[in-house]
Write an enzyme that holds these catalytic residues in place. Structure first.
Site, PDB file in Angstrom:
ATOM      1  N   ARG A 225      59.425  34.965 -25.325  1.00 50.14           N
ATOM      2  CA  ARG A 225      59.548  34.830 -26.774  1.00 50.14           C
ATOM      3  C   ARG A 225      61.024  34.727 -27.143  1.00 50.14           C
ATOM      4  O   ARG A 225      61.899  35.207 -26.433  1.00 50.14           O
ATOM      5  CB  ARG A 225      58.914  36.028 -27.481  1.00 50.14           C
ATOM      6  CG  ARG A 225      57.440  36.252 -27.154  1.00 50.14           C
ATOM      7  CD  ARG A 225      56.935  37.527 -27.799  1.00 50.14           C
ATOM      8  NE  ARG A 225      55.522  37.774 -27.524  1.00 50.14           N
ATOM      9  CZ  ARG A 225      55.059  38.484 -26.498  1.00 50.14           C
ATOM     10  NH1 ARG A 225      55.911  39.040 -25.648  1.00 50.14           N
ATOM     11  NH2 ARG A 225      53.755  38.646 -26.337  1.00 50.14           N
ATOM     12  N   LYS A 249      56.862  43.068 -26.515  1.00 48.15           N
ATOM     13  CA  LYS A 249      56.246  43.779 -27.630  1.00 48.15           C
ATOM     14  C   LYS A 249      55.735  45.141 -27.175  1.00 48.15           C
ATOM     15  O   LYS A 249      55.253  45.293 -26.056  1.00 48.15           O
ATOM     16  CB  LYS A 249      55.089  42.960 -28.201  1.00 48.15           C
ATOM     17  CG  LYS A 249      55.527  41.720 -28.977  1.00 48.15           C
ATOM     18  CD  LYS A 249      54.342  41.049 -29.627  1.00 48.15           C
ATOM     19  CE  LYS A 249      54.781  39.889 -30.509  1.00 48.15           C
ATOM     20  NZ  LYS A 249      53.632  39.228 -31.185  1.00 48.15           N
ATOM     21  N   HIS A 320      58.866  28.786 -29.689  1.00 47.86           N
ATOM     22  CA  HIS A 320      57.491  29.148 -29.362  1.00 47.86           C
ATOM     23  C   HIS A 320      56.725  27.941 -28.830  1.00 47.86           C
ATOM     24  O   HIS A 320      55.786  28.093 -28.046  1.00 47.86           O
ATOM     25  CB  HIS A 320      56.789  29.739 -30.578  1.00 47.86           C
ATOM     26  CG  HIS A 320      55.862  30.865 -30.239  1.00 47.86           C
ATOM     27  ND1 HIS A 320      56.309  32.070 -29.731  1.00 47.86           N
ATOM     28  CD2 HIS A 320      54.508  30.965 -30.307  1.00 47.86           C
ATOM     29  CE1 HIS A 320      55.273  32.868 -29.515  1.00 47.86           C
ATOM     30  NE2 HIS A 320      54.171  32.217 -29.853  1.00 47.86           N
ATOM     31  N   ARG A 323      57.321  27.899 -25.251  1.00 48.80           N
ATOM     32  CA  ARG A 323      56.482  28.939 -24.632  1.00 48.80           C
ATOM     33  C   ARG A 323      55.051  28.416 -24.450  1.00 48.80           C
ATOM     34  O   ARG A 323      54.460  28.582 -23.381  1.00 48.80           O
ATOM     35  CB  ARG A 323      56.499  30.175 -25.523  1.00 48.80           C
ATOM     36  CG  ARG A 323      55.594  31.324 -25.080  1.00 48.80           C
ATOM     37  CD  ARG A 323      55.847  32.510 -26.012  1.00 48.80           C
ATOM     38  NE  ARG A 323      54.830  33.542 -25.949  1.00 48.80           N
ATOM     39  CZ  ARG A 323      54.820  34.549 -25.073  1.00 48.80           C
ATOM     40  NH1 ARG A 323      55.774  34.634 -24.158  1.00 48.80           N
ATOM     41  NH2 ARG A 323      53.867  35.460 -25.098  1.00 48.80           N
ATOM     42  N   HIS A 346      51.204  39.004 -22.575  1.00 51.65           N
ATOM     43  CA  HIS A 346      50.103  39.215 -23.515  1.00 51.65           C
ATOM     44  C   HIS A 346      49.396  40.524 -23.211  1.00 51.65           C
ATOM     45  O   HIS A 346      49.097  40.818 -22.050  1.00 51.65           O
ATOM     46  CB  HIS A 346      49.094  38.069 -23.415  1.00 51.65           C
ATOM     47  CG  HIS A 346      49.579  36.791 -24.014  1.00 51.65           C
ATOM     48  ND1 HIS A 346      49.093  35.554 -23.640  1.00 51.65           N
ATOM     49  CD2 HIS A 346      50.527  36.543 -24.959  1.00 51.65           C
ATOM     50  CE1 HIS A 346      49.710  34.614 -24.327  1.00 51.65           C
ATOM     51  NE2 HIS A 346      50.578  35.190 -25.128  1.00 51.65           N
ATOM     52  N   TYR A 355      45.269  28.986 -24.278  1.00 48.26           N
ATOM     53  CA  TYR A 355      45.878  27.880 -23.550  1.00 48.26           C
ATOM     54  C   TYR A 355      44.863  27.133 -22.694  1.00 48.26           C
ATOM     55  O   TYR A 355      45.081  25.978 -22.353  1.00 48.26           O
ATOM     56  CB  TYR A 355      47.038  28.400 -22.691  1.00 48.26           C
ATOM     57  CG  TYR A 355      48.115  29.025 -23.536  1.00 48.26           C
ATOM     58  CD1 TYR A 355      48.929  28.253 -24.344  1.00 48.26           C
ATOM     59  CD2 TYR A 355      48.287  30.401 -23.559  1.00 48.26           C
ATOM     60  CE1 TYR A 355      49.895  28.820 -25.142  1.00 48.26           C
ATOM     61  CE2 TYR A 355      49.255  30.984 -24.363  1.00 48.26           C
ATOM     62  CZ  TYR A 355      50.060  30.185 -25.149  1.00 48.26           C
ATOM     63  OH  TYR A 355      51.004  30.755 -25.952  1.00 48.26           O
TER      64      TYR A 355
END
Length: 375
Positions: A225, A249, A320, A323, A346, A355
């Site tokens: 990210r 995150k 992004h 990404r 994730h 995806y």
């Protein structure tokens, strides 16, 4: 109590500052709406507003008065500055109002404000539905409504656990399903052209061009990210093993490999570009701005957009988008879903599964365009 919830999100759940800001903004917006609506609209009015969201009202509704939120002497006043932020958690760009100002302080003029003092706010399912309906009537999209509903549910669940609410009145709050929009991605040949365009600018050995080349190579090679890229320090990159340590995150750390082209671009930047920008007060950041400070995500977005725009026919993408492209190309190359999930950081596999839809759609388009029996 809003301060207490904010600390819960940031310290106990380990959410990022932008995510905390977005969730607290949802709470402030909800409480402000319920306070302004404390006259209790008629059931018909609430039903009409909720019906506009496609939500059934009256089937499982406990009626108004599902819970009373006693905030004592704490006020939500001044928190309205984040109440109308429509970004998804983690993507709010209102960086001019720090998370610490959510309770108290001078508010920015965008969002509902609740007067201070001793307030008892009735929190119930019809009121929460009416709040969502008002958001929809104000132009909020399905994705924003879904995110705000999730934020409100998280707050009432926390409030019930802490004893601020007798029942979790938000457990049955629903919103329209968000549209699953397949992200735009580069084709593999377009990705190669983007990297070549960045490398062409770096041939003059201009420090900024060398940095920009390293940026696009790292973004595409690792799929990190933009916030993770900007947070990298020099020591986070292991050039010998071609690995980068990323803090993602929720404070989750992961190690991501990168290839030879990205390695060469980073080495050239560190050897010939970064020394020209570093100053006495520069942080140990991997990427520096022209004044020697840590490079900001906004600058990275501009850089990526400019580089991608130099490739004819390429979609307009930011960091992004690189990404997304990296994940799609990994799957097209035969990588398994679990490995891609780990590389991207994730938390759940369902996020990575998006995806697979991108890959299938691309295969279908190729089949329709090239197979003689496709029509």
């Amino acid at each position: 109590m809003v301060d207490e919830y904010e600390r819960h999100l940031g310290l106990e759940r380990g959410l990022s500052a932008n995510t905390v800001r977005a969730y607290v903004g949802d709470v402030v917006s909800l409480l402000g709406f319920l306070y302004a609506d404390s006259g209790n609209p008629g059931e018909g009015e609430t039903t009409r507003s909720s019906d506009s969201l496609g939500v059934e009202v009256g089937v499982d509704s406990p009626g108004r008065g599902g819970g009373v939120l006693d905030r004592g002497k704490e006020a939500v006043g001044g928190a309205g500055n984040v109440g109308s932020c429509s970004s998804d958690p983690g993507s709010c760009e209102h960086n001019d109002h720090p998370v610490g100002s959510v309770s108290g302080g001078a508010p920015a003029d965008h969002g509902a404000q609740v007067p201070g003092g001793v307030l008892d706010v009735g929190v119930d399912l019809p009121g929460m539905r009416a709040w969502l309906a008002a958001q929809r009537d104000g132009g909020a999209g399905r994705t924003t409504l879904a995110r705000r509903a999730a934020g409100a549910r998280g707050f009432t669940a926390w409030a019930q656990r802490r004893g601020h609410l007798g029942v979790d009145v938000g457990a049955r709050l629903v919103a329209p399903r968000r549209h699953r929009v397949l992200p735009s991605v580069l084709r593999q040949d377009q990705a190669g052209a983007v990297m070549s365009a960045a490398a062409g600018g770096a041939r003059e050995l201009d420090p900024v061009a060398l940095r920009d080349h390293a940026i696009v190579e790292l973004l595409y090679a690792t799929g990190v990210r933009v916030s993770e890229l900007c947070g990298l320090d020099v020591d986070d990159v292991d050039l010998r093993s071609r690995l980068v340590r990323v803090l993602g995150k929720g404070g989750r750390e992961r190690t991501v490999p990168f290839g030879v082209p990205a390695h060469d671009a980073v080495v050239q930047w560190l050897d010939q570009g970064r020394p020209s920008l570093v100053g006495a007060d520069s942080p140990p950041a991997l990427l520096l701005g022209i004044r020697g400070g840590r490079l900001h995500a906004t600058a990275v977005r501009r850089i990526v957009h400019d580089v991608v725009a130099a490739v004819p026919g390429a979609p307009d993408l930011g960091p992004h988008g690189l990404r997304h492209s990296a994940a799609t190309h990994l799957l097209e190359g035969g990588a398994d879903l679990r490995s891609v999930q780990e590389l991207l950081g994730h938390a759940t596999l369902s996020t990575t599964q998006l995806y697979t839809h991108v890959t299938v759609e691309r295969l279908k388009a190729i089949h329709d365009r090239t197979h003689p029996r496709s029509r």
